[in-house]
Scaffold this motif. Structure first.
Motif, PDB file in Angstrom:
ATOM      1  N   UNK B   1       0.826  -1.205   0.000  1.00 47.15           N
ATOM      2  CA  UNK B   1       0.000   0.000   0.000  1.00 47.15           C
ATOM      3  C   UNK B   1       0.862   1.257   0.000  1.00 47.15           C
ATOM      4  N   UNK B   2       1.843   1.244   0.890  1.00 50.42           N
ATOM      5  CA  UNK B   2       2.726   2.410   0.962  1.00 50.42           C
ATOM      6  C   UNK B   2       3.497   2.576  -0.329  1.00 50.42           C
ATOM      7  N   UNK B   3       3.851   1.448  -0.943  1.00 58.24           N
ATOM      8  CA  UNK B   3       4.589   1.505  -2.208  1.00 58.24           C
ATOM      9  C   UNK B   3       3.729   2.149  -3.290  1.00 58.24           C
ATOM     10  N   UNK B   4       2.414   1.856  -3.245  1.00 59.50           N
ATOM     11  CA  UNK B   4       1.511   2.449  -4.240  1.00 59.50           C
ATOM     12  C   UNK B   4       1.465   3.966  -4.089  1.00 59.50           C
ATOM     13  N   UNK B   6       3.776   5.757  -2.693  1.00 60.25           N
ATOM     14  CA  UNK B   6       5.109   6.242  -3.097  1.00 60.25           C
ATOM     15  C   UNK B   6       5.150   6.432  -4.608  1.00 60.25           C
ATOM     16  N   UNK B   7       4.604   5.450  -5.340  1.00 59.86           N
ATOM     17  CA  UNK B   7       4.629   5.494  -6.810  1.00 59.86           C
ATOM     18  C   UNK B   7       3.797   6.681  -7.326  1.00 59.86           C
ATOM     19  N   UNK B   8       2.631   6.888  -6.684  1.00 60.26           N
ATOM     20  CA  UNK B   8       1.778   8.012  -7.099  1.00 60.26           C
ATOM     21  C   UNK B   8       2.529   9.328  -6.948  1.00 60.26           C
ATOM     22  N   UNK B  13       5.435  13.838  -9.487  1.00 59.78           N
ATOM     23  CA  UNK B  13       6.595  14.714  -9.606  1.00 59.78           C
ATOM     24  C   UNK B  13       7.228  14.603 -10.989  1.00 59.78           C
ATOM     25  N   UNK B  14       7.417  13.359 -11.438  1.00 55.18           N
ATOM     26  CA  UNK B  14       8.109  13.129 -12.709  1.00 55.18           C
ATOM     27  C   UNK B  14       7.318  13.720 -13.872  1.00 55.18           C
ATOM     28  N   UNK B  15       5.984  13.691 -13.768  1.00 51.08           N
ATOM     29  CA  UNK B  15       5.158  14.167 -14.880  1.00 51.08           C
ATOM     30  C   UNK B  15       4.837  15.658 -14.795  1.00 51.08           C
TER      31      UNK B  15
END
Lengths: 315, 381
Positions: B1-4, B6-8, B13-15
């Motif tokens: 869940x935390x990884x999800x 983190x990915x969001x 940021x990247x986009x």
């Protein structure tokens, strides 16, 4: 004797593309003096593009839009004839109702005295005089909507464009807004509103245009649209327990039904009454389609829209 | 869940190119600017321009100067024929950070002798006290060196600096206007005023995009009003707001610190209106170039901080290396501070404000025209 034009808004073969996507594909439409017209259509149908073109903020690729004979974009004349009521509450929240109307009146080209008089007049007509000195952010949603409309009418436009004028208000507030629009119609203003609300369109619009994928696929009075779509038939809605397979779908379409909402709901016209409905129900059951519910009702604009676009319009 | 999650956050940021620039590029740029200024003010790179007038011209005076120029932090300005008044003028105008006049008076250098006693005048700008202190220390050092080199068997040579007490020879003279001694307050009032002028202008100009997002702009430009009305109205308001804001700062400077505002009010008003107009034009241009309030807020704040750092609102420009000082001329802060210095520090006539006021008003006009042009794009929203 000078002839008074009957048509306040005339759109002829309006076309506009965004890249490869055609937002308007040759739309023609008119609004008459003292008439309420509504444009219905799902998101992406071209309503917003058309409103932007009418208000002169978006040039057409081809086609002509005229307001009382003046071509939009050729000079500033059409902007004095037009009042726009955006979907959002386009007012300054920290100003009072009266201050907002005064400012909007000034920005509409009125002198300070004219703007003050127009603001007081609008406050009275909108039944907001008692709240004139309240800050706009403290007014109820319905009052803010009425004030939003008032701000678009201060310079006495001949054409009023309203984008979703009753979104987010309760039924009572909506009724008051409808009364207000009828009053403006009586004053001779041509009104064009865009809406997702079929009930609203049916209730107050004299004429309706249905847009789909940049095209005007139907136009007329609510009654004529219903008559054209259903004739003397009733509107039939069949709700299945589960989505049909390809064969089942083909069978349903063969019966003149159109899929809606995930292919579990199907809609169509049914000449006749309960007997014909029973016959159809039996046929579907024989085909192995599990029926959960069958509705037979007087046709409405919702059914017209469904039949024409295959989509439901949710307010 | 935390990884999800983190990915969001990472994808967000990247986009977002703006966020990327704000997160990684701007901090590095900021670091470079402030590190450069900091290194210049605290390290080995600080260089002061010293205007020198040698009214004596003897060997001792030349030796003293040679000893002074051995110090890498001091750069001489002026020629052999530069007069004391010219030195004062160079310091007053800020061309030199500090000045030194080598003079002689009628007192004999040696009791009963014919040679005249030499003494030094350190010409100081009170707002650049550090330069005066450094020169004073260096003069002491040079004096000792000159004394050692100029003595033969402990006997004074020609034109020597006779007294062992250098303080008696070295006098300090502040070149200041009527409000001498308060000029550093006037300097800070101007520097701080321009900083807040820019911040307020950005904040006020943001309403342009708030109106766009609220649909108010759409309503106005669909009717008889236009984006010109909107931009011009905001420009006038921001100039008026800026004038009052700077007025309050200088009022406090007058009431609390005695800065002579009433005696300079015409010049002050000219520079303040010009600076407020420049800030308004710049803020509106930045805002009209942006698509969202958040974007304009970020870019505007960063621009204000960079302008203020380079323009002397945070650190006096004379402490910066010369190349940074040159860049400072491209900021409204520098021109406004120069204008206030001309008024409160140099007591110059109003005509002397022509250049700073002209540059600021030119920047204001450019900003206003650019914002008017950019705002026409908003019609298509």
């Amino acid at each position: 004797m000078v002839a008074v034009p009957d048509i306040v808004l005339e759109i002829q073969d309006a076309k506009r593309r965004f890249g490869r996507r055609a937002a308007l594909s040759g739309i023609s439409f008119t609004v008459r003096v003292g008439e309420i017209s509504a444009l219905l259509g799902p998101n992406g149908a071209g309503k917003t593009t058309l409103v932007r073109a009418i208000s002169g903020r978006l040039p057409l690729d081809s086609g002509i839009i005229r307001i009382l004979g003046h071509r939009v974009g050729s000079d500033g004349a059409t902007r004095r004839l037009l009042g726009l009521v955006p979907q959002s509450i386009a007012l300054y929240p920290h100003l009072t109702a009266r201050e907002n109307l005064h400012v909007m009146g000034r920005l509409s080209g009125l002198s300070s005295r004219q703007a003050a008089a127009a603001a007081d007049d609008a406050l009275a007509r909108m039944d907001l005089a008692e709240r004139a000195n309240d800050r706009t952010k403290n007014l109820s949603a319905g009052m803010q909507r009425r004030l939003n409309i008032a701000a678009g009418t201060l310079h006495r436009p001949r054409l009023l464009l309203l984008d979703e004028p009753t979104v987010g208000v309760d039924l009572r507030a909506r009724e008051r807004i409808h009364d207000l629009l009828r009053q403006l119609r009586q004053e001779g203003i041509g009104i064009l509103l865009t809406t997702h609300d079929l009930d609203q369109a049916a209730e107050i619009a004299d004429r309706i245009g249905i847009l789909s994928q940049g095209r005007l696929i139907a136009e007329g009075t609510p009654e004529s649209l219903i008559r054209t779509a259903f004739g003397e038939a009733k509107e039939l809605v069949v709700r299945l327990a589960r989505e049909p397979d390809a064969g089942g779908r083909a069978f349903l379409e063969g019966q003149g039904l159109t899929a809606i909402r995930g292919k579990k709901d199907w809609s169509g016209r049914l000449p006749g009454g309960l007997t014909e409905m029973s016959v159809l129900g039996a046929r579907l059951s024989q085909r192995g389609l599990a029926i959960e519910e069958v509705l037979l009702r007087e046709p409405s604009l919702r059914g017209v829209f469904l039949r024409l676009t295959g989509e439901e319009l949710t307010p | 869940m935390s990884a999800a999650i983190f990915r969001i956050m990472l994808l967000r940021l990247v986009r977002d190119r703006g966020a990327l620039v704000m997160s990684f590029l701007l901090p590095a740029i900021f670091f470079l600017i402030f590190a450069t200024i900091s290194a210049a003010t605290t390290g080995q790179d600080m260089v002061f321009k010293v205007a020198v007038a040698d009214e004596v011209g003897n060997e001792t005076a030349k030796r003293l100067q040679r000893a002074l120029w051995d110090e890498p932090a001091l750069t001489p300005l002026g020629t052999a024929s530069t007069s004391g008044d010219e030195v004062r003028d160079l310091v007053r105008r800020g061309t030199a950070d500090v000045g030194l006049i080598v003079k002689s008076n009628t007192e004999p250098a040696v009791p009963g002798g014919e040679q005249r006693r030499t003494f030094l005048v350190l010409v100081s700008d009170p707002t650049r006290g550090v330069a005066a202190r450094l020169l004073s220390a260096q003069v002491h050092k040079a004096y000792l060196s000159a004394r050692r080199d100029g003595s033969v068997n402990g006997k004074p040579s020609e034109g020597y600096l006779r007294t062992a007490d250098l303080d008696g020879l070295l006098t300090r003279e502040d070149v200041a206007g009527r409000s001498a001694g308060l000029n550093h307050i006037a300097y800070h009032a101007g520097a701080v005023a321009v900083l807040f002028l820019l911040f307020s202008a950005i904040h006020g100009a943001l309403t342009l995009l708030e109106e766009k997002e609220a649909g108010i702009l759409e309503r106005i430009i669909s009717g008889p009003g236009s984006t010109l009305v909107l931009v011009n109205g905001k420009f006038l308001y921001l100039v008026a707001q800026g004038f009052v804001q700077v007025g309050v700062i200088f009022l406090v400077a007058w009431l609390v610190h005695g800065v002579d505002l009433p005696g300079h009010w015409i010049g002050w008003a000219i520079i303040t209106v010009s600076a407020a107009a420049a800030a308004a034009g710049m803020a509106l241009a930045i805002t009209a170039a942006c698509s969202t309030v958040g974007q304009a807020q970020s870019i505007g704040n960063v621009a204000v901080l960079i302008f203020s750092a380079l323009g002397g609102s945070m650190v006096p420009r004379f402490l910066m290396p010369p190349w940074l000082q040159d860049i400072g001329w491209m900021t409204p802060n520098t021109w406004a501070i120069e204008g206030y210095a001309a008024i409160f520090w140099r007591d110059e006539p109003v005509a002397a404000l022509l250049l700073p006021a002209g540059v600021l008003l030119g920047a204001a006009a450019a900003g206003l025209l650019l914002s008017q042009w950019l705002a026409t794009r908003l019609r298509g929203v």
